[in-house]
Scaffold this motif. Structure first.
Motif, PDB file in Angstrom:
ATOM      1  N   ALA A   1       0.832  -1.208   0.000  1.00 24.07           N
ATOM      2  CA  ALA A   1       0.000   0.000   0.000  1.00 24.07           C
ATOM      3  C   ALA A   1       0.864   1.254   0.000  1.00 24.07           C
ATOM      4  CB  ALA A   1      -0.926  -0.019   1.209  1.00 24.07           C
ATOM      5  N   GLU A   2       1.969   1.212   0.711  1.00 19.60           N
ATOM      6  CA  GLU A   2       2.881   2.362   0.729  1.00 19.60           C
ATOM      7  C   GLU A   2       3.482   2.608  -0.653  1.00 19.60           C
ATOM      8  OE1 GLU A   2       4.382   2.141   5.388  1.00 19.60           O
ATOM      9  OE2 GLU A   2       5.578   1.228   3.805  1.00 19.60           O
ATOM     10  N   GLU A   3       3.864   1.530  -1.332  1.00 16.47           N
ATOM     11  CA  GLU A   3       4.431   1.680  -2.674  1.00 16.47           C
ATOM     12  C   GLU A   3       3.403   2.277  -3.636  1.00 16.47           C
ATOM     13  OE1 GLU A   3       7.543   1.208  -3.961  1.00 16.47           O
ATOM     14  OE2 GLU A   3       8.065   1.075  -1.838  1.00 16.47           O
ATOM     15  N   ARG A   4       2.169   1.802  -3.533  1.00 15.18           N
ATOM     16  CA  ARG A   4       1.130   2.340  -4.420  1.00 15.18           C
ATOM     17  C   ARG A   4       0.831   3.796  -4.083  1.00 15.18           C
ATOM     18  NH1 ARG A   4      -4.268  -0.968  -5.813  1.00 15.18           N
ATOM     19  NH2 ARG A   4      -2.777  -1.954  -7.235  1.00 15.18           N
ATOM     20  N   ALA A   5       0.875   4.138  -2.818  1.00 18.80           N
ATOM     21  CA  ALA A   5       0.571   5.507  -2.409  1.00 18.80           C
ATOM     22  C   ALA A   5       1.586   6.505  -2.957  1.00 18.80           C
ATOM     23  CB  ALA A   5       0.512   5.600  -0.888  1.00 18.80           C
ATOM     24  N   LYS A   6       2.784   6.023  -3.281  1.00 20.84           N
ATOM     25  CA  LYS A   6       3.789   6.928  -3.841  1.00 20.84           C
ATOM     26  C   LYS A   6       3.343   7.515  -5.180  1.00 20.84           C
ATOM     27  CE  LYS A   6       7.761   4.605  -1.689  1.00 20.84           C
ATOM     28  NZ  LYS A   6       8.986   3.791  -1.940  1.00 20.84           N
ATOM     29  N   SER A   7       2.549   6.752  -5.920  1.00 24.22           N
ATOM     30  CA  SER A   7       2.089   7.230  -7.223  1.00 24.22           C
ATOM     31  C   SER A   7       0.685   7.807  -7.171  1.00 24.22           C
ATOM     32  CB  SER A   7       2.133   6.097  -8.256  1.00 24.22           C
ATOM     33  OG  SER A   7       1.296   5.020  -7.862  1.00 24.22           O
ATOM     34  N   THR A   8      -0.141   7.344  -6.220  1.00 23.46           N
ATOM     35  CA  THR A   8      -1.526   7.803  -6.166  1.00 23.46           C
ATOM     36  C   THR A   8      -1.737   8.920  -5.148  1.00 23.46           C
ATOM     37  OG1 THR A   8      -2.176   6.198  -4.465  1.00 23.46           O
ATOM     38  CG2 THR A   8      -2.310   5.484  -6.784  1.00 23.46           C
TER      39      THR A   8
ATOM     40  N   THR B   1       8.982  -4.472  -6.157  1.00 24.42           N
ATOM     41  CA  THR B   1      10.042  -3.930  -7.015  1.00 24.42           C
ATOM     42  C   THR B   1       9.625  -3.806  -8.478  1.00 24.42           C
ATOM     43  OG1 THR B   1      10.941  -6.184  -7.239  1.00 24.42           O
ATOM     44  CG2 THR B   1      11.916  -4.769  -5.542  1.00 24.42           C
ATOM     45  N   ASN B   2       8.501  -4.361  -8.852  1.00 17.80           N
ATOM     46  CA  ASN B   2       8.030  -4.316 -10.235  1.00 17.80           C
ATOM     47  C   ASN B   2       6.768  -3.454 -10.308  1.00 17.80           C
ATOM     48  OD1 ASN B   2       6.680  -4.875 -12.697  1.00 17.80           O
ATOM     49  ND2 ASN B   2       7.672  -6.873 -12.860  1.00 17.80           N
ATOM     50  N   PRO B   3       6.861  -2.240 -10.857  1.00 21.62           N
ATOM     51  CA  PRO B   3       5.702  -1.342 -10.897  1.00 21.62           C
ATOM     52  C   PRO B   3       4.499  -1.933 -11.612  1.00 21.62           C
ATOM     53  CG  PRO B   3       7.717  -0.142 -11.413  1.00 21.62           C
ATOM     54  CD  PRO B   3       8.084  -1.595 -11.392  1.00 21.62           C
TER      55      PRO B   3
END
Length: 408
Positions: A266-273, A366-368
């Motif tokens: 969720a943190e990784e996704r939040a970086k873009s959203t 690691t894979n967007p």
């Protein structure tokens, strides 16, 4: 909130209520994201042999052999039987959908386009319970029939249709109850009493020391979320009780790793959203889990993990990396860290490394592109070792035997 199902109650209303919930249930949060499937399945097979998560109702254990025995009686040749069996199974879908209790009908939506037929879903279970005596796959069985008919005809049969030569093999158990006279034109999931007794006998004879055998023979319906919560726990053998203790501790402790994995995703996704709602939700779940585990400190500290791994190795092949991951998580005692270890570098590194081991270039962290395909929650359900599946099968048996929650 845990995604669990309660033991199916004896009444038709309660049984239908839970079956409806099962049909609505999505597998998205039960996937094996952290590579514990081998251990999970080993315990599931130990407790509930012959079952699978996609089995729905107990009477399919009879529907399938009834269909094939009828085709054998007509000497359906090998090159025709697959197609004819498929037609019989897909026709049964419509019959069951029109019955008074259609819940659990396999293929209710797909109909004739169904890819995985009930015979495929139940094939291994039929062998595990000793109902299918042919040793091989459905394709092997279909190919064997021409020779089977020839051998059977050479031996001759008595007035009951049995081979006069006892050495002629059977494909199905000799004492399967006969189908109702109106089958397959009419069919329902309600077992007749003799059918339920037959299934109990098959379970008892095929896996007498299993939890499934005890529950089939002596169990009573109980409104609990997991097998280790059953009120008859004290009546089980010490062997089964010990295995349930191991399974429970694994399920409880390792759920935290799944919650942390979802926090990190969720943190990784939040970086873009820029949307951190999911982050906060998963952090809350992880914190709630850690509070629960702090109440279980004594049981966790007393857990004999040498005995646990010894039992697991008897029933499954476990890689060193899987054992290292589980042990690494437990040694961190994340339940004693703030927020369940949500910001603990060692815990995060362990989960990150585990995903890399399992998925390599497809790892979501690691894979967007892989992260884009993430459904928003995965692998967070507490391991239940096929308890819901076994529960709904046993519920049908209990109903036929008139066994309610207060019966001895």
């Amino acid at each position: 909130m845990l995604s669990t199902f309660t033991w199916l109650a004896h009444s038709d209303r309660e049984r239908q209520r839970v079956l409806e919930a099962i049909e609505r249930f999505k597998e998205s949060d039960t996937r094996d994201e952290l590579g514990l499937g081998g251990i999970r399945d080993a315990f599931a097979d130990l407790f509930f042999p012959g079952t699978s998560v996609i089995q729905t109702r107990a009477r399919y254990f009879l529907f399938v052999p009834w269909i094939y025995l009828a085709l054998e009686e007509r000497k359906t040749p090998s090159h025709e039987i697959e197609a004819k069996a498929r037609r019989a199974e897909t026709r049964l879908i419509q019959v069951l959908k029109a019955s008074d209790d259609p819940l659990g009908t396999i293929g209710g939506l797909a109909g004739e386009t169904l890819k995985r037929l009930p015979s495929n879903v139940y094939w291994l279970g039929l062998a595990a319970w000793g109902i299918r005596t042919f040793d091989g796959s459905p394709d092997d069985y279909h190919r064997s029939l021409d020779r089977f008919y020839a051998v059977r005809d050479r031996a001759g049969r008595d007035d009951d249709g049995e081979s006069l030569d006892g050495r002629v093999r059977r494909n199905w158990h000799a004492n399967i109850p006969s189908p109702p006279d109106d089958f397959p034109g009419k069919a329902g999931f309600a077992l007749r009493r003799e059918e339920a007794r037959y299934l109990v006998d098959r379970i008892q004879l095929s896996a007498p020391r299993s939890l499934l055998a005890f529950l089939a023979r002596r169990g009573r319906p109980a409104d609990v979320d997991f097998a280790w919560m059953h009120p008859q726990l004290g009546e089980l053998s010490s062997e089964v009780q010990e295995a349930l203790t191991h399974a429970r501790l694994l399920a409880e402790t390792m759920q935290g790793a799944a919650w942390l994995y979802n926090v990190m995703l969720a943190e990784e996704r939040a970086k873009s959203t820029g949307n951190r709602d999911a982050v906060e939700r998963f952090r809350g779940e992880l914190a709630g889990w850690s509070e629960e585990m702090r109440g279980r400190r004594g049981a966790i500290a007393a857990w004999d993990r040498s005995a646990f791994w010894g039992l697991v190795r008897q029933h499954a092949r476990v890689t060193r990396t899987t054992e290292a991951f589980v042990e690494g998580w437990l040694k961190l005692t994340p339940w004693d860290r703030p927020g369940g270890g949500a910001d603990d570098k060692a815990a995060r590194a362990l989960v990150w490394q585990r995903e890399q081991q399992l998925k390599g270039g497809r790892a979501r962290l690691t894979n967007p592109r892989a992260l884009e395909l993430w459904g928003g929650e995965s692998g967070t359900a507490r391991l239940n070792y096929r308890w819901p599946s076994a529960s709904r099968l046993l519920a049908d048996i209990y109903a036929a035997l008139g066994r309610g929650g207060d019966d001895a």
